[in-house]
Design an enzyme around this catalytic site. Structure first.
Site, short mmCIF file in Angstrom:
data_model
loop_
_atom_site.label_atom_id
_atom_site.label_comp_id
_atom_site.label_asym_id
_atom_site.label_seq_id
_atom_site.Cartn_x
_atom_site.Cartn_y
_atom_site.Cartn_z
N SER A 24 0.90 -1.22 0.09
CA SER A 24 0.15 0.16 -0.10
C SER A 24 0.80 1.41 -0.01
O SER A 24 0.46 2.21 -0.86
CB SER A 24 -0.86 0.11 1.19
OG SER A 24 -1.97 -1.10 1.24
N ARG A 28 1.59 4.30 -2.92
CA ARG A 28 1.39 5.63 -2.81
C ARG A 28 2.41 6.49 -2.82
O ARG A 28 2.54 7.76 -3.36
CB ARG A 28 0.71 5.73 -1.29
CG ARG A 28 -0.66 5.22 -1.03
CD ARG A 28 -1.16 5.02 0.07
NE ARG A 28 -2.67 4.71 0.38
CZ ARG A 28 -3.15 3.65 0.06
NH1 ARG A 28 -2.52 2.63 -0.35
NH2 ARG A 28 -4.48 3.39 0.35
N GLY A 96 -5.49 -3.59 -7.57
CA GLY A 96 -6.93 -3.20 -7.39
C GLY A 96 -6.47 -1.73 -6.84
O GLY A 96 -7.02 -0.81 -7.09
N ASP A 316 -6.91 -8.06 4.53
CA ASP A 316 -6.15 -8.71 3.68
C ASP A 316 -5.80 -10.07 4.50
O ASP A 316 -4.83 -10.95 3.70
CB ASP A 316 -5.15 -8.09 3.07
CG ASP A 316 -5.54 -6.94 2.21
OD1 ASP A 316 -6.49 -7.17 1.66
OD2 ASP A 316 -4.90 -5.78 2.02
N LYS A 343 -12.18 -9.27 -3.50
CA LYS A 343 -10.82 -9.18 -3.45
C LYS A 343 -10.32 -9.76 -4.72
O LYS A 343 -11.12 -9.91 -5.77
CB LYS A 343 -10.09 -9.73 -2.19
CG LYS A 343 -10.62 -9.04 -0.92
CD LYS A 343 -10.19 -7.76 -1.01
CE LYS A 343 -10.53 -6.63 0.28
NZ LYS A 343 -10.32 -5.22 0.20
#
Ligand code: S3P
Length: 434
Positions: A24, A28, A96, A316, A343
């Site tokens: 993640s 970013r 995703g 997750d 997911k």
């Protein structure tokens, strides 16, 4: 034939291991680094297929990314108005996070773009992002709610006040990225707190946000300034070894340098409620994301009803938590987890199918599962349905198995955890590519 893992029954895990960088945060760092003025140096970057899809998309829109080492990048930001139209369709592969966050980032651009992905991503819902972005004035078309997604140029976006219908950090983050270009102050409310890496990283880039639990306000037009980013180990990758340690860890088994942002540590809270012996040795709380070495040793786990407020904080990690539940004494109940059905695969259905293959009694529910624990796994063949976390979860089951487990369709492990086999073997699992 697809790639497979052959996993032999094993007895214990020990030593000190490290897992790759947080997925993640790595996505970013590229997105915000590209929008900033000046350079952003990223260390601990996750060079996995998912994050490389984001990197490639940024390059195709004019962002220069220097590779200084295997996990060390320098992103040369082009500033708020510097992105260029890509020369064709942007393929996000299995990611995703990449497609949904790019929808927000590209919604207010003066050029059009088309985003797509692999067969799994093309089955996943995108209206949850397109809907609020349209309310901001974006012109977005999905394909029956799914990718490919076409984003048309617009001259301006306006701020919105939006209550998320589901707990989703991807939807929240897409709105915040669009809000950077919108006129006025955007306000997002979530039904339950979700990971806040976007908010923390925006602040590190000099954007001022107002935050309250479950709420965030962002005023558009603020510039981002390049900043160093240190990416911690991914707790979602560490989770496989937290469960391995909880069912078969020798004293001293430690996963080093793991991100312990409180919006990600639901897996630790759930395992502790089940009776796991987990000790955190904090390392660094000075940056945007706190880290720790995590020590875990085997104990007698017990079944629990997982508190629903912990579900988004461990979203997750459920595939491997179901493995822990199968090993725990008594019943484990998971409810309020219908998000697992959308997911990388339908993780409730695919895990249920795998648990059945390995002889674990359970009852699948629309929004969760009830698992009867206290069993050893029998050997068998598992179809991971191309879902990285399912493949890794069933590898961990080998620690309490009576026979060999063959896990099929494992290529996508590289989307989040390149080198999984080597790390797993270093810990003591008998896994090999087959
Ligand atoms: C992510 C948010 C979560 C999570 C995904 C990564 C993110 O998805 O499952 O792996 O980086 O924001 P949702 O927002 O769909 O819950």
């Amino acid at each position: 034939m697809t790639a497979r893992y052959r996993v032999s029954p094993g007895s214990s895990v020990s030593g000190r291991i490290r897992v790759p960088g947080d997925k993640s945060i790595s996505h970013r760092s590229l997105m915000l680094g590209g929008l900033a003025s000046g350079a952003t140096e990223v260390t601990g970057f996750l060079s996995s297929a998912d994050c490389l899809a984001t990197l490639e998309a940024q390059r195709r829109m004019g962002v220069t990314v220097e590779q200084l080492g295997p996990h060390h990048l320098r992103v040369h930001g082009v500033g708020a108005k510097g992105l260029q139209a890509p020369d064709g369709v942007l393929d996000m592969g299995n990611a995703g996070t990449a497609i949904r966050l790019f929808m927000g980032l590209l919604a207010g651009q003066p050029f059009g773009s088309t985003l797509t992905g692999d067969a799994s991503l093309r089955k996943r819902p995108m209206e949850r992002v397109a809907g609020p972005l349209r309310l901001m004035g974006a012109h977005i078309e999905t394909t029956e709610g799914k990718p490919p997604v076409r984003i048309h140029p617009v001259s301006r976006l306006n701020a919105i006040d939006y209550a998320l219908p589901m707990a989703s950090a991807q939807v929240k983050s897409a709105i915040l990225l669009a809000a950077l270009r919108a006129e006025g102050t955007t306000h997002v409310t979530e039904p339950a707190p979700t990971r806040d890496h976007t908010e923390r990283m925006l602040e590190a880039f000099g954007v001022s946000l107002r935050r309250e639990p479950g709420q965030v306000w962002l005023t558009g037009g603020q510039p981002l300034t390049g900043t160093p980013i240190s990416v911690p180990g991914d707790i979602s990758s560490a989770a496989f070894f937290l469960v391995a340690g909880a069912i078969a860890g020798q004293a001293g088994f430690t996963i080093e340098n793991v991100g312990i942002n409180p919006t990600r540590t639901g897996v630790i809270d759930i395992l502790k409620l089940m009776g796991a012996d987990i000790r955190l040795h904090p390392r660094d709380a000075s940056g945007a994301e706190p880290t720790a070495d995590i020590e875990v040793r085997a104990s007698n786990l017990k079944g629990i009803h997982v508190p629903e407020e912990l579900v988004p904080l461990a979203i997750d990690e459920f595939p491997v938590l179901f493995i822990a539940a199968a090993c725990a004494e008594g019943e484990t109940i998971v409810s309020g987890a219908e998000e697992l059905r959308v997911k990388e695969s339908d993780r409730l259905a695919v895990m249920a199918e795998g648990l059945k293959r390995l002889g674990i009694p359970h009852e699948l529910q629309p929004d969760g599962i009830r698992i009867q624990g206290g069993h050893r796994f029998q050997g068998g063949t598992i179809d991971s349905h191309g879902d990285h976390r399912i493949a890794m979860a069933f590898s961990v089951a080998s620690l309490r198995a009576d026979g060999e487990i063959l896990v099929e369709d494992v290529e996508n492990v590289g989307t989040s955890f390149p080198g999984f086999v080597d790390v797993a073997r270093a810990a003591g699992l008998s896994v090999e590519p087959a």
